[in-house]
Design a protein around this motif. Structure first.
Motif: not given
Length: 449
Positions: A137, A282, A286-288, A303, A388, A390
């Motif tokens: 990353r 999805y 918020r893209g999460v 998660q 939390r 993505q």
């Protein structure tokens, strides 16, 4: 009679000249360029990292180099900083047509690179691209480049003639982010994501076939899997068309070109995993949340609350099979001998991803669920992704192996086969053999493409 012989010789000479001219014309006639409707890349699994590596021909003259398959990558990322030799290399400037194509939804970044040795990938007024190593990353600014890309075509269950994209766009990435967490000799990432300059879109645009590609990852080290570009059928040995009988589900595109599907529940032995369903959709704003598919995550990442609920139900269904100390990164492991001899374990070790309001099921069988880090240990091949992340679920490479996944970007849908082993074939059944490509194979450990 005396005059007949010279005339006969003259006629023979003219006829011979005509034949010679015809043959010479045939020999020197330029070859008609091949316009294929399907292309292939060979994919192998790295034993040290469990990442999957595609063999790609770059440069002019072409040389074969290994690239990590990055399903969600926006482009081909290449380490250009050391001994990049190619007559086809070009660096498009900022605000060029190529730069606009590479940055369709964002402001162009004009990059001026300062270096005492001015390596390739370091130019003034270059078109900047943010490059990322999806394993570590790490991100760093790189720059847009062009060069020749060569790739095998196919019309059956083996490769055909090589074809070329003379001005293939890619990113020169800084070497410091291209060296960590990757298989030996790898030169970058083969981005297959939803982006104008990803491999699928550039190949479809150049050759004029539909924007479709299919990934079929091998499950064992030393075996060859395959990526198809273009429309099916996708044929394996014995003429088996693995694109038949696919199940289709809508494909959602993330904000960075990632691929998501709508998993609505998970079942083990027909029992629903009790999880917080609000984590499953999805959120584009918020893209999460949601379920992402990834080839750079070796195992499915969940998660924390989903992970705990899954392993607890799995354990409850396996009463009588003793647990052993977990082996990182897994959360629960079992005695492999007792697991293999337990009839209940054979049933429980398949997991169902329920899609589309219970209309479709993607079934993950035992070899896509259980990992054996050692002969006496069998672990559930899912890992804890934290509170939390993505994406709430990231379907990893283990769960994709020996499954055919077709990404139909034109119709925004994913076709999946479930395990090909149930059809007496596998992702290793495409016959790459020893084809003559006319390209060199890189054996160097430090040279970049």
């Amino acid at each position: 009679m005396a005059s007949f012989l010279p005339n006969l010789l003259l006629l023979f000479s003219c006829f011979s000249l005509l034949i010679f001219t015809s043959v010479a014309t045939v020999k020197t006639r330029p070859q008609i360029p091949i316009k294929p409707n399907k292309l292939v890349l060979k994919v192998q699994k790295d034993g040290a990292t469990n990442l999957h590596v595609a063999q790609i021909y770059k440069r002019n003259p072409p040389v074969q180099f290994p690239f990590v398959v990055d399903l969600n990558g926006r482009f081909l990322s290449v380490n250009c900083e050391n001994q990049y030799l190619s007559s086809g290399y070009n660096a498009p400037v900022c605000h060029s047509t190529q730069c606009a194509r590479a940055n369709p939804n964002s402001q162009m970044t004009c990059r001026t690179c300062s270096s005492s040795r001015t390596p390739l990938g370091c130019h003034s007024n270059a078109c900047g691209l943010m490059t990322t190593n999806p394993v570590t990353r790490q991100s760093a600014m790189g720059e847009l480049a062009q060069d020749v890309l060569s790739i095998p075509s196919t019309q059956g269950s083996s490769p055909g003639p090589m074809v070329q994209v003379p001005q293939f766009l890619f990113a020169c990435a800084p070497s410091n982010i291209m060296q960590k967490g990757l298989p030996k000799n790898v030169q970058g990432f083969a981005g297959l994501g939803h982006s104008p300059i990803s491999l699928p879109y550039q190949l479809a645009s150049h050759f004029g076939f539909p924007a479709k590609f299919a990934v079929c990852l091998p499950s064992a080290h030393g075996q060859n899997g395959v990526i198809f570009f273009g429309e099916g059928p996708y044929l394996m040995n014995r003429g088996i068309d693995v694109s038949r009988k696919l199940t289709y589900t809508p494909l959602t595109i993330g904000r960075q070109g990632e691929y998501y599907i709508n998993v609505q529940s998970i079942k083990i032995n027909n029992k629903v995993v009790p999880l917080n369903t609000s984590l499953l959709p999805y959120s584009p704003k918020r893209g999460v949340g949601g379920t992402m598919i990834s080839t750079t995550a070796p195992y499915t990442i969940l998660q924390t609350s989903i992970f705990r609920a899954l392993i607890q139900l799995f354990i409850n269904q396996l009463q009588g099979v003793p647990q052993v100390k977990p082996v990182a990164p897994f959360g629960v492991c079992f005695d492999a001998k007792r697991f293999a001899s337990n009839k209940a374990a054979l049933t429980v070790s398949s997991i169902d991803l329920v899609l589309d309001n219970n209309r479709n099921i993607w079934r993950l069988y035992g070899h896509n669920v259980i990992v054996q880090p050692s002969p006496n240990v069998a672990c559930l091949g899912f890992v804890d992704g934290g509170l939390r992340p993505q994406a709430s679920i990231v379907i990893g490479a283990l769960q994709l192996e020996d499954n055919l996944l077709q990404f139909d970007l034109t119709n925004s849908r994913l076709g999946f086969s479930s395990s090909l082993l149930s059809r007496r074939t596998s992702c290793s059944s495409f016959n790459f053999g020893k084809s003559s490509t006319g390209a060199e194979e890189s054996t160097e450990s430090t040279d970049e493409p």
